[in-house]
Design a protein around this motif. Structure first.
Motif, PDB file in Angstrom:
ATOM      1  N   LYS A 115       7.618 -18.594   0.753  1.00 34.08           N
ATOM      2  CA  LYS A 115       7.255 -18.157  -0.592  1.00 34.08           C
ATOM      3  C   LYS A 115       8.093 -16.968  -1.003  1.00 34.08           C
ATOM      4  CE  LYS A 115       4.501 -18.821  -4.128  1.00 34.08           C
ATOM      5  NZ  LYS A 115       4.433 -20.124  -4.829  1.00 34.08           N
ATOM      6  N   PHE A 116       8.669 -17.037  -2.214  1.00 40.02           N
ATOM      7  CA  PHE A 116       9.335 -15.879  -2.783  1.00 40.02           C
ATOM      8  C   PHE A 116       8.299 -14.877  -3.262  1.00 40.02           C
ATOM      9  CE2 PHE A 116      13.328 -18.306  -3.225  1.00 40.02           C
ATOM     10  CZ  PHE A 116      14.233 -17.309  -2.881  1.00 40.02           C
ATOM     11  N   ALA A 117       8.601 -13.577  -3.086  1.00 42.00           N
ATOM     12  CA  ALA A 117       7.734 -12.525  -3.594  1.00 42.00           C
ATOM     13  C   ALA A 117       7.879 -12.425  -5.105  1.00 42.00           C
ATOM     14  CB  ALA A 117       8.083 -11.188  -2.947  1.00 42.00           C
ATOM     15  N   GLY A 118       6.911 -11.740  -5.731  1.00 40.08           N
ATOM     16  CA  GLY A 118       6.905 -11.624  -7.177  1.00 40.08           C
ATOM     17  C   GLY A 118       8.085 -10.871  -7.745  1.00 40.08           C
ATOM     18  N   ASN A 119       8.695  -9.995  -6.946  1.00 42.43           N
ATOM     19  CA  ASN A 119       9.862  -9.254  -7.431  1.00 42.43           C
ATOM     20  C   ASN A 119      11.178  -9.959  -7.111  1.00 42.43           C
ATOM     21  OD1 ASN A 119      10.075  -8.862  -4.691  1.00 42.43           O
ATOM     22  ND2 ASN A 119       9.861  -6.637  -4.764  1.00 42.43           N
ATOM     23  N   GLY A 120      11.115 -11.074  -6.393  1.00 41.16           N
ATOM     24  CA  GLY A 120      12.309 -11.839  -6.072  1.00 41.16           C
ATOM     25  C   GLY A 120      13.164 -11.262  -4.970  1.00 41.16           C
ATOM     26  N   ALA A 121      12.794 -10.104  -4.429  1.00 40.16           N
ATOM     27  CA  ALA A 121      13.616  -9.457  -3.416  1.00 40.16           C
ATOM     28  C   ALA A 121      13.335  -9.971  -2.014  1.00 40.16           C
ATOM     29  CB  ALA A 121      13.387  -7.944  -3.449  1.00 40.16           C
ATOM     30  N   TRP A 122      12.181 -10.570  -1.814  1.00 41.73           N
ATOM     31  CA  TRP A 122      11.794 -11.021  -0.484  1.00 41.73           C
ATOM     32  C   TRP A 122      11.458 -12.508  -0.496  1.00 41.73           C
ATOM     33  CZ3 TRP A 122       7.604  -6.739   0.613  1.00 41.73           C
ATOM     34  CH2 TRP A 122       8.248  -5.514   0.801  1.00 41.73           C
ATOM     35  N   LEU A 123      11.739 -13.137   0.643  1.00 37.68           N
ATOM     36  CA  LEU A 123      11.278 -14.490   0.909  1.00 37.68           C
ATOM     37  C   LEU A 123      10.513 -14.443   2.222  1.00 37.68           C
ATOM     38  CD1 LEU A 123      11.312 -17.564   0.252  1.00 37.68           C
ATOM     39  CD2 LEU A 123      13.353 -17.719   1.686  1.00 37.68           C
ATOM     40  N   ALA A 124       9.269 -14.849   2.192  1.00 36.34           N
ATOM     41  CA  ALA A 124       8.426 -14.822   3.392  1.00 36.34           C
ATOM     42  C   ALA A 124       8.321 -16.220   3.982  1.00 36.34           C
ATOM     43  CB  ALA A 124       7.032 -14.297   3.055  1.00 36.34           C
ATOM     44  N   ALA A 125       8.400 -16.275   5.312  1.00 29.18           N
ATOM     45  CA  ALA A 125       8.212 -17.529   6.039  1.00 29.18           C
ATOM     46  C   ALA A 125       7.297 -17.248   7.222  1.00 29.18           C
ATOM     47  CB  ALA A 125       9.547 -18.090   6.515  1.00 29.18           C
ATOM     48  N   VAL A 126       6.240 -18.032   7.363  1.00 30.95           N
ATOM     49  CA  VAL A 126       5.268 -17.842   8.431  1.00 30.95           C
ATOM     50  C   VAL A 126       5.417 -18.964   9.441  1.00 30.95           C
ATOM     51  CG1 VAL A 126       2.834 -17.601   9.008  1.00 30.95           C
ATOM     52  CG2 VAL A 126       3.684 -16.712   6.828  1.00 30.95           C
ATOM     53  N   ASP A 127       5.560 -18.594  10.725  1.00 29.11           N
ATOM     54  CA  ASP A 127       5.813 -19.608  11.739  1.00 29.11           C
ATOM     55  C   ASP A 127       4.548 -19.978  12.510  1.00 29.11           C
ATOM     56  OD1 ASP A 127       5.322 -17.683  13.700  1.00 29.11           O
ATOM     57  OD2 ASP A 127       7.448 -17.336  14.133  1.00 29.11           O
ATOM     58  N   ASP A 128       4.702 -20.858  13.509  1.00 29.21           N
ATOM     59  CA  ASP A 128       3.574 -21.359  14.295  1.00 29.21           C
ATOM     60  C   ASP A 128       2.867 -20.270  15.090  1.00 29.21           C
ATOM     61  OD1 ASP A 128       3.403 -24.029  13.669  1.00 29.21           O
ATOM     62  OD2 ASP A 128       4.925 -24.626  15.104  1.00 29.21           O
ATOM     63  N   GLY A 129       3.607 -19.255  15.490  1.00 25.60           N
ATOM     64  CA  GLY A 129       3.030 -18.220  16.339  1.00 25.60           C
ATOM     65  C   GLY A 129       2.328 -17.115  15.592  1.00 25.60           C
ATOM     66  N   GLY A 130       2.167 -17.247  14.276  1.00 25.62           N
ATOM     67  CA  GLY A 130       1.516 -16.206  13.500  1.00 25.62           C
ATOM     68  C   GLY A 130       2.431 -15.047  13.175  1.00 25.62           C
ATOM     69  N   THR A 131       3.746 -15.295  13.121  1.00 27.92           N
ATOM     70  CA  THR A 131       4.709 -14.258  12.783  1.00 27.92           C
ATOM     71  C   THR A 131       5.222 -14.483  11.371  1.00 27.92           C
ATOM     72  OG1 THR A 131       5.398 -13.968  15.073  1.00 27.92           O
ATOM     73  CG2 THR A 131       6.924 -13.205  13.381  1.00 27.92           C
ATOM     74  N   ALA A 132       5.186 -13.425  10.561  1.00 30.05           N
ATOM     75  CA  ALA A 132       5.738 -13.490   9.210  1.00 30.05           C
ATOM     76  C   ALA A 132       7.158 -12.937   9.236  1.00 30.05           C
ATOM     77  CB  ALA A 132       4.872 -12.682   8.255  1.00 30.05           C
ATOM     78  N   HIS A 133       8.110 -13.737   8.833  1.00 27.08           N
ATOM     79  CA  HIS A 133       9.509 -13.342   8.770  1.00 27.08           C
ATOM     80  C   HIS A 133       9.841 -13.027   7.308  1.00 27.08           C
ATOM     81  CE1 HIS A 133      10.302 -14.958  12.887  1.00 27.08           C
ATOM     82  NE2 HIS A 133       9.280 -15.725  12.550  1.00 27.08           N
TER      83      HIS A 133
END
Length: 207
Positions: free
Chosen positions: A143-161
């Protein structure tokens, strides 16, 4: 307001698009329903099983991920196909627009993600691939953040990249552990609440 969206079976996906339409996806078709009249005004064949769809936040454009190595970009106002993006995964099941509508993140988690980089960043208006994001983990959500500066990706192990985007370039990856920490915090809060709510007699007798 109750709308009949025109699918033979129950629609699997739905999103508002273009300021006055509801886009719904059955197996291989997206229907557009005019919200004001309740009428189905268009049927857009996708040619393959629809896995995900999301509307642009700034234009009447709809991204439809299908199960044939393709994400389709539709101009809903003109009822025409703008681009057919040849994505890496056979069945991409995640799409996310940047807030300004200039980037589209595409990824796949399921059985048909392929062997190459499945997380890709596209220019959905120009129809060009901007970047393959190579990483050893599999994302369950992007998911892109509302300000467009970040893209978040959540993996199987519960880690947010968290991928930072100045323009369209990836600067660095920040990794934050989620899940276990959140569960621990909730557990501590629940225990504090139980102790606070217990009366003097309960505390004295250990109940």
């Amino acid at each position: 307001l109750v709308l009949s969206v025109g699918h033979a079976g129950a629609p699997r996906k739905a999103v508002f698009v273009g300021g006055g339409h509801l886009a719904t996806a059955g197996d291989t078709t997206v229907h557009l329903t005019d919200v004001s009249s309740g009428l189905t005004v268009a049927s857009l064949p996708q040619g393959s099983l629809v896995m995900a769809l999301e509307a642009s936040p700034v234009a009447p454009l709809l991204a439809v991920a299908t199960c044939d190595h393709t994400v389709l970009i539709w101009d809903v106002a003109a009822r025409r196909l703008l681009h057919r993006l040849p994505v890496a995964s056979e069945c991409s099941d995640m799409v996310s627009w940047s807030p300004d509508g200039t980037l589209l993140a595409v990824d796949a988690y399921g059985c048909c993600r392929g062997t190459g980089p499945s997380l890709q960043i596209w220019d959905p208006v120009g129809g060009r691939l901007r970047e393959d994001v190579v990483r050893p983990w599999r994302a369950r959500a992007v998911k892109f953040a509302g300000n467009g500066a970040w893209l978040a990706a959540v993996d199987d192990g519960g880690t947010a990249h968290i991928l930072e985007w100045p323009g369209a370039r990836r600067r660095r990856v920040r990794v934050a552990r989620i899940g276990l920490c959140l569960v621990r915090q909730r557990s501590q809060a629940a225990e504090a609440g139980l102790a606070r709510d217990a009366g003097p007699r309960d505390r004295r007798h250990g109940r």
